[in-house]
Structures are given as structure tokens and as C-alpha cells.
Design an enzyme around this catalytic site. Structure first.
Site, mmCIF file in Angstrom:
data_model
loop_
_atom_site.group_PDB
_atom_site.id
_atom_site.type_symbol
_atom_site.label_atom_id
_atom_site.label_comp_id
_atom_site.label_asym_id
_atom_site.label_seq_id
_atom_site.Cartn_x
_atom_site.Cartn_y
_atom_site.Cartn_z
ATOM 1 N N ARG A 1 -7.427 12.213 -4.340
ATOM 2 C CA ARG A 1 -9.116 11.521 -4.670
ATOM 3 C C ARG A 1 -9.657 13.103 -3.570
ATOM 4 N NH1 ARG A 1 -11.494 9.475 -2.984
ATOM 5 N NH2 ARG A 1 -11.656 8.030 -1.931
ATOM 6 N N ARG B 1 0.788 -1.219 0.610
ATOM 7 C CA ARG B 1 -0.308 -0.168 -0.137
ATOM 8 C C ARG B 1 0.768 0.962 -0.671
ATOM 9 N NH1 ARG B 1 -5.664 -0.299 1.333
ATOM 10 N NH2 ARG B 1 -6.239 -2.500 1.476
ATOM 11 N N ARG C 1 -3.223 6.750 1.221
ATOM 12 C CA ARG C 1 -3.836 8.088 1.701
ATOM 13 C C ARG C 1 -2.836 8.866 2.944
ATOM 14 N NH1 ARG C 1 -8.677 4.741 3.743
ATOM 15 N NH2 ARG C 1 -6.833 3.668 3.690
ATOM 16 N N ASP D 1 -7.067 -2.071 -7.028
ATOM 17 C CA ASP D 1 -7.559 -3.018 -6.232
ATOM 18 C C ASP D 1 -7.457 -4.129 -5.866
ATOM 19 O OD1 ASP D 1 -8.623 -2.191 -2.995
ATOM 20 O OD2 ASP D 1 -9.982 -3.125 -3.683
ATOM 21 N N TYR E 1 -15.011 -11.220 0.314
ATOM 22 C CA TYR E 1 -16.212 -9.773 -0.104
ATOM 23 C C TYR E 1 -17.413 -10.117 -0.300
ATOM 24 C CZ TYR E 1 -11.654 -7.324 1.913
ATOM 25 O OH TYR E 1 -11.240 -6.690 2.847
HETATM 26 O O1 CP3 Z 1 -0.367 -1.093 -2.383
HETATM 27 C C1 CP3 Z 1 -0.366 -0.121 -3.365
HETATM 28 O O2 CP3 Z 1 -0.043 1.125 -3.493
HETATM 29 C C2 CP3 Z 1 -1.388 -0.747 -4.225
HETATM 30 C C3 CP3 Z 1 -2.517 -0.973 -3.939
HETATM 31 C C4 CP3 Z 1 -3.934 -1.427 -3.175
HETATM 32 C C5 CP3 Z 1 -4.873 -0.942 -2.675
HETATM 33 N N1 CP3 Z 1 -5.728 -2.219 -2.383
HETATM 34 C C6 CP3 Z 1 -5.251 0.257 -2.673
HETATM 35 C C7 CP3 Z 1 -6.397 0.906 -2.112
HETATM 36 C C8 CP3 Z 1 -3.381 -2.128 -3.442
HETATM 37 C C9 CP3 Z 1 -2.105 -3.764 -4.040
HETATM 38 C C10 CP3 Z 1 -4.742 -2.874 -2.507
HETATM 39 C C11 CP3 Z 1 -4.943 -4.730 -1.948
HETATM 40 C C12 CP3 Z 1 -6.138 -5.372 -0.901
HETATM 41 N N2 CP3 Z 1 -7.134 -4.170 -1.146
HETATM 42 C C13 CP3 Z 1 -6.106 -5.654 -0.053
HETATM 43 C C14 CP3 Z 1 -5.411 -6.692 0.184
HETATM 44 C C15 CP3 Z 1 -3.759 -6.091 1.392
HETATM 45 C C16 CP3 Z 1 -4.785 -6.214 2.675
HETATM 46 O O3 CP3 Z 1 -4.701 -5.253 3.008
HETATM 47 O O4 CP3 Z 1 -4.871 -6.952 2.642
HETATM 48 C C17 CP3 Z 1 -7.486 -5.910 0.095
HETATM 49 C C18 CP3 Z 1 -8.554 -6.715 1.160
HETATM 50 C C19 CP3 Z 1 -8.061 -4.500 -0.286
HETATM 51 C C20 CP3 Z 1 -10.140 -4.233 -0.522
HETATM 52 C C21 CP3 Z 1 -9.685 -3.107 -0.036
HETATM 53 N N3 CP3 Z 1 -9.879 -1.670 -0.858
HETATM 54 C C22 CP3 Z 1 -10.319 -2.334 1.160
HETATM 55 C C23 CP3 Z 1 -9.365 -2.932 3.124
HETATM 56 C C24 CP3 Z 1 -10.049 -1.303 1.611
HETATM 57 C C25 CP3 Z 1 -10.534 -0.312 2.474
HETATM 58 C C26 CP3 Z 1 -9.704 -0.431 3.935
HETATM 59 C C27 CP3 Z 1 -8.599 0.645 3.751
HETATM 60 O O5 CP3 Z 1 -7.229 0.251 3.554
HETATM 61 O O6 CP3 Z 1 -9.005 1.688 3.843
HETATM 62 C C28 CP3 Z 1 -10.014 -0.776 -0.030
HETATM 63 C C29 CP3 Z 1 -9.581 0.466 -0.599
HETATM 64 C C30 CP3 Z 1 -8.269 0.926 -1.063
HETATM 65 N N4 CP3 Z 1 -6.970 0.461 -1.994
HETATM 66 C C31 CP3 Z 1 -7.626 2.322 -1.024
HETATM 67 C C32 CP3 Z 1 -5.876 2.270 -1.186
HETATM 68 C C33 CP3 Z 1 -5.429 3.118 -2.035
HETATM 69 C C34 CP3 Z 1 -8.304 3.177 -0.214
HETATM 70 C C35 CP3 Z 1 -9.705 4.120 -0.743
HETATM 71 C C36 CP3 Z 1 -9.382 5.733 -0.887
HETATM 72 O O7 CP3 Z 1 -8.492 6.673 -1.390
HETATM 73 O O8 CP3 Z 1 -10.031 6.105 0.158
#
Ligand code: CP3
Length: 346
Positions: free
Chosen positions: A36, A23, A27, A72, A147
Site C-alpha cells: 500500500r 478483513r 493493514r 471492497d 454510503y
Molecule cells: O476481508 C478481506 O480481507 C477482504 C477485503 C475487504 C475490504 N473491505 C478491504 C478494505 C472486505 C471484505 C471489505 C468489506 C467492507 N468494506 C465492509 C463490510 C465489512 C465491515 O467492515 O463492516 C465495509 C463497510 C467496507 C467499506 C470500507 N472500505 C470502509 C468503512 C473502509 C475504511 C475503514 C477501515 O477499515 O479503515 C474501507 C477501506 C478498506 N477496505 C481497506 C481494506 C483493506 C483499508 C484501505 C487501505 O488499505 O487504506
């Protein structure tokens, strides 16, 4: 050309331990929050110019050894036309809980359903121009299913576990469909320029070893095979699953991504020498002082010292409130503590 990340994935000698951060685009970066504030998360993922821009943001600030595609794990579900929003995590409009709903799922080819992901990768390879390797990724079928069946993120994902016992065949078919779709999706990513693929299994840990072996493992093994057939390293990140590490390693990824719960020397003993390890600093350590961060980084590195094949990373995604100075401290510590004399790498 910086290839120490790819070399470490293949357990080849490196001048110092490579580092990237799960990640790393997100943010905790003001420049990400700025974009964003103007566009929604899905639009960001679907617009190659913007997705490539946020992928590159952390690389401008920090000496990272890999870039990771911005998207994502739920992105490729556009292939099934599943209605979804993000707030901030994924929300499925109609959770999938019946055999009929699973039977109705038909995946379009990834190249047709999510061409923007391929375009983002092509754009990134052009802009990176060989300076930093580019990682593509997907979710493991079990984690995506968690999910889809639950409808949103929830500790324990009771809905999927319940369905597993009420209708095991339904879950089996769902996992097979997701596995096929993800194999197609990662092939598209590799063809578009991804130089390694990480498979995120965030929720497999809710299974016991026998159910993991029966349901989650074959579905993820199929994707790992698809990645390796294309000749690029496969990284399998198994979160929250200390009881599944041997089974996870037996799917034969090039790299096992380890969450923060298990010390890497324990993992190394349990999985043997023929697999690289990635991880695994607790993301919360980044709320400590630079001195604490340095000590914990040194501890992680020391646990795998002399063992070929280590990629430094956090043991789960970086938290949104993380101070930027802590990320700098982390990278500096990896640089200072892992350098080996040039003679040993030649
Ligand atoms: O790593 C990176 O920089 C690449 C981008 C990336 C995102 N999500 C962007 C994202 C990657 C590799 C993911 C993987 C992801 N997404 C996983 C596996 C990793 C883990 O955390 O276990 C999972 C379970 C998800 C599902 C998901 N997407 C969740 C649970 C959330 C919200 C939780 C949180 O972290 O706030 C997201 C949204 C998300 N995906 C964001 C980002 C940058 C935040 C969205 C925003 O900008 O509002």
C-alpha cells in the site's frame, strides 16, 4: 484438499472447527502496508496480480481455512460509474439523494464493468490449487445505499434514514437497482471460481424490524437466492443487529454471520438448527494476552459445541492495530480447542 470450511457451511461433520478472519488481508500485516505504500487502494483492487497477492498474504502466515477475495463492498459500483475515492473509507463525490439521481443509475454488466474481479478470482483458484477454498463477497444493498446516500461512513447514516421517510419510493428503487447489480456481480464471481459468497450487511442494524423487513430484507434475499441457485453456500453477515437476527435468518442463507454482540448459544436458540453460524469473537479481544484470547475462543466454541455448522471468525473485521502474535494465538486456540476424535467425523 482442505474443505472443512465448505463442509461446516453445509452443516456437515468436520475434524475441527474451520477458521477465517473478516478483513484478514489488510493493514495489520506489514507486507500489506508495504504494497500500500507503493499503490493506492483502488489500484490495488483493480490490479489482479496485486489483489491476488494481498489475498494470499495472510494464508502464508496463518493456517486459515478460507481465502477471501481482496476488493471492497463499493468495488462493483464501477458498474454504475459512480465517482468514488477511499480515505480510508469510501467517499462518494456526489451523494445520491433524489429520485432523478436514482433514475439516472444504469448498471452495466459486472463482467464488463469489473472484469478485474473475475480475473483476480481465476488467478486465485489457480494459485490455491484446491488447497484452500475461496470466498467471494458483496455488500448488502442497504449497506451500500447507506454510503451512497450519506456520501461517506457515518454512525447512524442519518441521510439514508431521512430519505427513507421523505421519499420511500426513491429508496425502494435504489435498493432494487443495487440488488439486481449485486446478484449479477455474485454470479460473475461464482462463474470465475468463488466457492462461497459472503454478503456484508454492516449497517442494517440502524433499521427497526418492520423497516428492515420492508426495505433491506427483500433486497438481500434476492442476492442470497442468486447465490444458492448457483449451488454455492451463501453467508449473510449481519453486523450490529441483535434485534434482526430471526428476520435475517429467515432470508435462508446457508450461514448466518453473527457480530460480537450476541452470544452464539442465544443465536442458536433463536434461529433454530437448520442454519450454520459464523463468528463471533470481539475483535478487541486480540488486544488481550494469549491466555485471554484462548479463554474467549474456548468460550465461543463451547457455546455451539455439538451443534453442526460453525465457522469460527471474529464478530467484525480485524482492527489495523492488531498484533500478529494475537492472530497466531487465535488460530492455535481454535486448533487446540475444537478438534473432535476422528471416529466422530467418519
Ligand atoms: O476481508 C478481506 O480481507 C477482504 C477485503 C475487504 C475490504 N473491505 C478491504 C478494505 C472486505 C471484505 C471489505 C468489506 C467492507 N468494506 C465492509 C463490510 C465489512 C465491515 O467492515 O463492516 C465495509 C463497510 C467496507 C467499506 C470500507 N472500505 C470502509 C468503512 C473502509 C475504511 C475503514 C477501515 O477499515 O479503515 C474501507 C477501506 C478498506 N477496505 C481497506 C481494506 C483493506 C483499508 C484501505 C487501505 O488499505 O487504506
Amino acid at each position: 484438499m482442505n474443505d472443512r470450511f465448505l463442509r461446516a457451511c453445509r452443516r456437515e461433520p468436520v475434524d475441527r472447527t474451520p477458521v477465517w478472519i473478516m478483513r484478514q488481508a489488510g493493514r495489520y500485516l506489514p507486507e500489506y502496508r508495504d504494497i500500500r505504500s507503493r499503490v493506492g487502494f483502488l489500484t490495488l483492487c483493480r490490479t489482479p496480480e496485486l489483489a491476488a497477492e494481498v489475498t494470499l498474504q495472510p494464508l502464508r502466515r496463518f493456517a486459515l481455512d478460507a481465502a477471501i477475495l481482496f476488493a471492497d463492498i463499493m468495488t462493483p459500483l464501477d458498474a454504475f460509474d459512480i465517482a468514488m475515492t477511499f480515505d480510508p473509507g469510501p467517499k462518494i463525490a456526489t451523494p445520491i439523494r433524489t429520485r432523478e439521481a436514482v433514475d439516472r443509475l444504469h448498471a452495466r454488466p459486472a463482467a464488463e464493468a469489473v472484469p478485474y474481479v473475475a480475473e483476480t478470482l481465476r488467478r486465485l483458484r489457480r494459485e490455491l490449487d484446491g488447497r484452500t477454498p475461496l470466498i467471494g463477497f458483496c455488500g448488502a444493498p442497504f449497506t451500500i445505499a447507506a454510503y451512497l446516500v450519506q456520501g461517506e461512513g457515518k454512525d447512524g447514516f442519518g441521510a439514508l434514514k431521512r430519505l427513507l421517510f421523505e421519499q420511500p419510493a426513491t429508496v425502494q428503487v435504489l435498493l432494487e437497482k443495487l440488488s439486481e447489480a449485486m446478484a449479477d456481480y455474485v454470479r460473475m464471481q461464482i462463474d470465475a471460481g468463488a466457492q462461497a459468497i459472503q454478503i456484508f450487511d454492516s449497517w442494517a442494524g440502524i433499521l427497526d424490524p418492520s423497516d428492515y423487513r420492508r426495505y433491506a430484507m427483500p433486497a438481500v434475499a434476492h442476492i442470497i437466492d442468486a447465490v444458492k441457485e448457483r449451488g454455492v453456500p451463501a453467508i449473510y453477515f449481519l453486523n450490529g443487529a441483535p434485534h434482526l437476527l430471526e428476520l435475517g435468518a429467515s432470508t435462508c442463507p446457508d450461514v448466518l454471520g453473527v457480530c460480537w454482540r450476541t452470544p452464539l448459544d442465544d443465536v442458536a436458540r433463536r434461529v433454530g438448527p437448520r442454519i450454520a453460524l459464523q463468528g463471533n469473537l470481539d475483535p478487541h479481544v486480540l488486544f488481550g494476552t494469549p491466555k485471554m484470547i484462548r479463554e474467549r475462543v474456548a468460550d465461543v466454541l463451547q457455546r455451539v459445541e455439538g451443534r453442526p455448522g460453525h465457522v469460527m471468525n471474529l464478530g467484525h473485521g480485524i482492527l489495523p492495530e492488531t498484533p500478529i502474535a494475537s492472530v497466531e494465538a487465535l488460530i492455535d486456540a481454535v486448533h487446540d480447542c475444537s478438534r473432535v476424535p476422528a471416529t466422530r467425523t467418519s
